[in-house]
Design a protein around this motif. Structure first.
Motif, PDB file in Angstrom:
ATOM      1  N   LEU A   1       0.826  -1.280  -0.069  1.00 56.72           N
ATOM      2  CA  LEU A   1       0.201   0.079  -0.121  1.00 56.72           C
ATOM      3  C   LEU A   1       0.998   1.281   0.132  1.00 56.72           C
ATOM      4  CD1 LEU A   1      -2.972  -0.862   2.569  1.00 56.72           C
ATOM      5  CD2 LEU A   1      -3.169  -0.761   0.218  1.00 56.72           C
ATOM      6  N   PRO A   2       0.561   2.124  -0.679  1.00 53.30           N
ATOM      7  CA  PRO A   2       1.256   3.571  -0.446  1.00 53.30           C
ATOM      8  C   PRO A   2       1.296   4.085   0.928  1.00 53.30           C
ATOM      9  CG  PRO A   2      -0.495   3.764  -2.134  1.00 53.30           C
ATOM     10  CD  PRO A   2      -1.056   2.526  -1.452  1.00 53.30           C
ATOM     11  N   ASP A   3       2.582   4.868   1.132  1.00 47.18           N
ATOM     12  CA  ASP A   3       2.673   5.278   2.504  1.00 47.18           C
ATOM     13  C   ASP A   3       1.827   6.249   2.790  1.00 47.18           C
ATOM     14  OD1 ASP A   3       4.016   6.184   4.867  1.00 47.18           O
ATOM     15  OD2 ASP A   3       5.668   6.877   3.904  1.00 47.18           O
ATOM     16  N   PRO A   4       1.082   6.173   4.019  1.00 44.57           N
ATOM     17  CA  PRO A   4      -0.107   6.991   4.570  1.00 44.57           C
ATOM     18  C   PRO A   4       0.579   8.305   5.298  1.00 44.57           C
ATOM     19  CG  PRO A   4      -0.130   5.131   6.043  1.00 44.57           C
ATOM     20  CD  PRO A   4       1.171   5.009   4.879  1.00 44.57           C
ATOM     21  N   ALA A   5       1.699   8.583   5.377  1.00 44.86           N
ATOM     22  CA  ALA A   5       2.392   9.379   6.483  1.00 44.86           C
ATOM     23  C   ALA A   5       1.883  10.845   5.979  1.00 44.86           C
ATOM     24  CB  ALA A   5       3.950   9.363   6.254  1.00 44.86           C
ATOM     25  N   ASP A   6       1.515  11.300   4.916  1.00 49.58           N
ATOM     26  CA  ASP A   6       1.318  12.517   4.652  1.00 49.58           C
ATOM     27  C   ASP A   6      -0.248  12.814   4.131  1.00 49.58           C
ATOM     28  OD1 ASP A   6       0.891  11.247   1.821  1.00 49.58           O
ATOM     29  OD2 ASP A   6       2.151  12.884   0.917  1.00 49.58           O
ATOM     30  N   VAL A   7      -1.036  11.910   4.570  1.00 51.69           N
ATOM     31  CA  VAL A   7      -2.503  12.037   4.400  1.00 51.69           C
ATOM     32  C   VAL A   7      -3.119  13.320   5.271  1.00 51.69           C
ATOM     33  CG1 VAL A   7      -4.650  10.858   5.268  1.00 51.69           C
ATOM     34  CG2 VAL A   7      -2.989   9.414   4.369  1.00 51.69           C
ATOM     35  N   PRO A   8      -2.672  13.453   6.434  1.00 55.48           N
ATOM     36  CA  PRO A   8      -3.124  14.809   7.143  1.00 55.48           C
ATOM     37  C   PRO A   8      -2.777  15.750   6.456  1.00 55.48           C
ATOM     38  CG  PRO A   8      -2.387  13.140   8.890  1.00 55.48           C
ATOM     39  CD  PRO A   8      -1.830  12.669   7.506  1.00 55.48           C
ATOM     40  N   ASP A   9      -1.606  15.869   5.766  1.00 60.42           N
ATOM     41  CA  ASP A   9      -1.267  17.170   4.968  1.00 60.42           C
ATOM     42  C   ASP A   9      -2.025  17.307   3.751  1.00 60.42           C
ATOM     43  OD1 ASP A   9       0.846  17.719   6.996  1.00 60.42           O
ATOM     44  OD2 ASP A   9       2.202  16.572   6.105  1.00 60.42           O
ATOM     45  N   TRP A  10      -2.101  16.287   3.058  1.00 60.78           N
ATOM     46  CA  TRP A  10      -2.598  16.234   1.975  1.00 60.78           C
ATOM     47  C   TRP A  10      -4.377  16.792   2.215  1.00 60.78           C
ATOM     48  CZ3 TRP A  10      -7.186  13.949  -0.456  1.00 60.78           C
ATOM     49  CH2 TRP A  10      -7.366  13.971  -1.835  1.00 60.78           C
ATOM     50  N   PHE A  11      -5.110  16.261   3.079  1.00 61.70           N
ATOM     51  CA  PHE A  11      -6.424  16.510   3.165  1.00 61.70           C
ATOM     52  C   PHE A  11      -6.404  17.983   3.661  1.00 61.70           C
ATOM     53  CE2 PHE A  11      -7.525  12.383   3.176  1.00 61.70           C
ATOM     54  CZ  PHE A  11      -8.579  12.169   2.686  1.00 61.70           C
ATOM     55  N   ALA A  12      -5.551  18.358   4.661  1.00 64.20           N
ATOM     56  CA  ALA A  12      -5.213  19.825   4.983  1.00 64.20           C
ATOM     57  C   ALA A  12      -5.430  20.759   3.796  1.00 64.20           C
ATOM     58  CB  ALA A  12      -4.092  20.274   5.945  1.00 64.20           C
ATOM     59  N   GLY A  13      -4.548  20.545   2.633  1.00 61.98           N
ATOM     60  CA  GLY A  13      -4.770  21.190   1.604  1.00 61.98           C
ATOM     61  C   GLY A  13      -5.759  20.986   0.623  1.00 61.98           C
ATOM     62  N   ARG A  14      -6.429  19.988   0.705  1.00 62.32           N
ATOM     63  CA  ARG A  14      -7.436  19.397  -0.367  1.00 62.32           C
ATOM     64  C   ARG A  14      -9.107  19.837   0.148  1.00 62.32           C
ATOM     65  NH1 ARG A  14     -10.643  19.349  -3.245  1.00 62.32           N
ATOM     66  NH2 ARG A  14     -11.099  18.134  -5.034  1.00 62.32           N
ATOM     67  N   LEU A  15      -9.085  19.885   1.692  1.00 60.75           N
ATOM     68  CA  LEU A  15     -10.497  20.228   2.125  1.00 60.75           C
ATOM     69  C   LEU A  15     -11.064  21.657   1.986  1.00 60.75           C
ATOM     70  CD1 LEU A  15     -10.442  18.076   5.419  1.00 60.75           C
ATOM     71  CD2 LEU A  15     -11.842  17.646   3.228  1.00 60.75           C
ATOM     72  N   PRO A  16     -12.042  22.047   1.582  1.00 61.50           N
ATOM     73  CA  PRO A  16     -12.316  23.387   1.552  1.00 61.50           C
ATOM     74  C   PRO A  16     -12.133  24.112   3.004  1.00 61.50           C
ATOM     75  CG  PRO A  16     -13.884  22.120   0.399  1.00 61.50           C
ATOM     76  CD  PRO A  16     -13.131  21.119   1.183  1.00 61.50           C
ATOM     77  N   SER A  17     -11.811  25.532   3.125  1.00 64.01           N
ATOM     78  CA  SER A  17     -11.593  25.959   4.283  1.00 64.01           C
ATOM     79  C   SER A  17     -12.755  26.443   4.947  1.00 64.01           C
ATOM     80  CB  SER A  17     -10.639  27.106   4.269  1.00 64.01           C
ATOM     81  OG  SER A  17     -11.460  28.256   3.312  1.00 64.01           O
ATOM     82  N   ASP A  18     -14.022  26.311   4.505  1.00 60.13           N
ATOM     83  CA  ASP A  18     -15.056  26.726   5.322  1.00 60.13           C
ATOM     84  C   ASP A  18     -15.924  25.593   5.574  1.00 60.13           C
ATOM     85  OD1 ASP A  18     -15.909  26.052   2.516  1.00 60.13           O
ATOM     86  OD2 ASP A  18     -17.526  27.429   2.189  1.00 60.13           O
ATOM     87  N   TRP A  19     -15.552  24.169   5.382  1.00 57.73           N
ATOM     88  CA  TRP A  19     -16.269  23.102   5.920  1.00 57.73           C
ATOM     89  C   TRP A  19     -16.254  22.816   7.429  1.00 57.73           C
ATOM     90  CZ3 TRP A  19     -15.499  18.246   2.336  1.00 57.73           C
ATOM     91  CH2 TRP A  19     -16.265  18.617   1.154  1.00 57.73           C
TER      92      TRP A  19
END
Length: 199
Positions: free
Chosen positions: A21-39
Motif C-alpha cells: 500500500l502507498p505510505d499514508p504518512a502525508d495523509v493529514p497534510d494532503w487533506f489539510a490542503g484539499r479540504l475546503p476551508s469553510d467546511w
C-alpha cells in the motif's frame, strides 16, 4: 548465508503489514490542503488504518433564532436542541456530498484506501457510511465461552457482535497503551527505512 525467506516469518513484514500500500504518512497534510476551508471549524481529525481513512471535522454549533427581547444566556451552546444539531449535520452531508465523493476518489487513488466521513458537533461524533470489515479468527473453548456468555445474557446478538463489543471495550480501556505501542511501531518502521539497503 543469506536468508532467502527473510520477511516471511513471524512479525510485521513491511511495517503495518501493508508493504504493497502507498505510505499514508502525508495523509493529514494532503487533506489539510484539499479540504475546503469553510467546511469545518479548525483542522479535521484524520484516522488511518490499512483499510480506510476516516475524516472527521467539527461543525459550528448552530444557534437557533431568539426573540429580540429575550435575555442572553451564558451557556447557549448547552441549550441547542438535538434536532437543530441533526439538521446541521443533514445540511452538511447533503450540501457537500458530490465534493466529498470527488475528494474521496482522489484520496483512494493516491493512498489505496477507502475514505469515510464524519462530523463532530458539540463534542459528539457522527459517522456517515464507513467500512465494517470482516475479520476471521479461531477461538478455543475458553474464548468462545466468553462470547457465548455475552450472547446468552443479551449483551450481544451473536458471537460476531460479542467479539466486536469486546474489541471496543479493550480499545477503550487500553487506549493509552495502544497509542504507546503504535508510537513504538512507528519508530521501528523509521529505523527500518533508514537502515542499510541491499541486505
Amino acid at each position: 548465508m543469506r536468508n532467502e525467506h527473510r520477511g516471511r516469518g513471524f512479525g510485521r513484514p513491511g511495517g503495518w503489514q501493508q508493504a504493497d500500500l502507498p505510505d499514508p504518512a502525508d495523509v493529514p497534510d494532503w487533506f489539510a490542503g484539499r479540504l475546503p476551508s469553510d467546511w469545518f471549524t479548525g483542522s479535521a481529525v484524520i484516522e488511518i488504518d490499512r483499510d480506510e481513512i476516516v475524516v472527521i471535522g467539527e461543525l459550528p454549533i448552530p444557534q437557533p433564532e431568539k426573540p429580540a427581547d429575550s435575555e442572553p444566556e451564558a451557556d447557549a451552546a448547552d441549550k441547542v436542541p438535538n434536532a437543530t444539531k441533526e439538521g446541521a449535520i443533514a445540511r452538511f452531508r447533503e450540501s457537500t456530498r458530490s465534493a466529498r465523493m470527488q475528494i474521496a476518489n482522489e484520496a483512494q487513488q493516491r493512498y489505496g484506501r477507502s475514505v469515510a466521513w464524519g462530523v463532530s458537533v458539540d463534542g459528539q461524533r457522527y459517522l456517515f457510511t464507513h467500512l465494517a470489515v470482516p475479520v476471521m479468527t479461531r477461538l478455543r473453548q475458553p474464548e468462545r465461552k466468553v462470547l457465548d456468555t455475552l450472547v446468552d445474557s443479551g449483551v450481544a446478538r451473536s458471537r460476531a457482535d460479542a467479539l466486536a463489543w469486546t474489541v471496543k471495550l479493550a480499545g477503550k480501556h487500553a487506549e493509552a497503551w495502544l497509542e504507546e505501542l503504535r508510537g513504538a511501531m512507528r519508530k521501528v518502521d523509521d529505523l527500518r527505512s533508514e537502515g542499510p539497503k541491499g541486505l
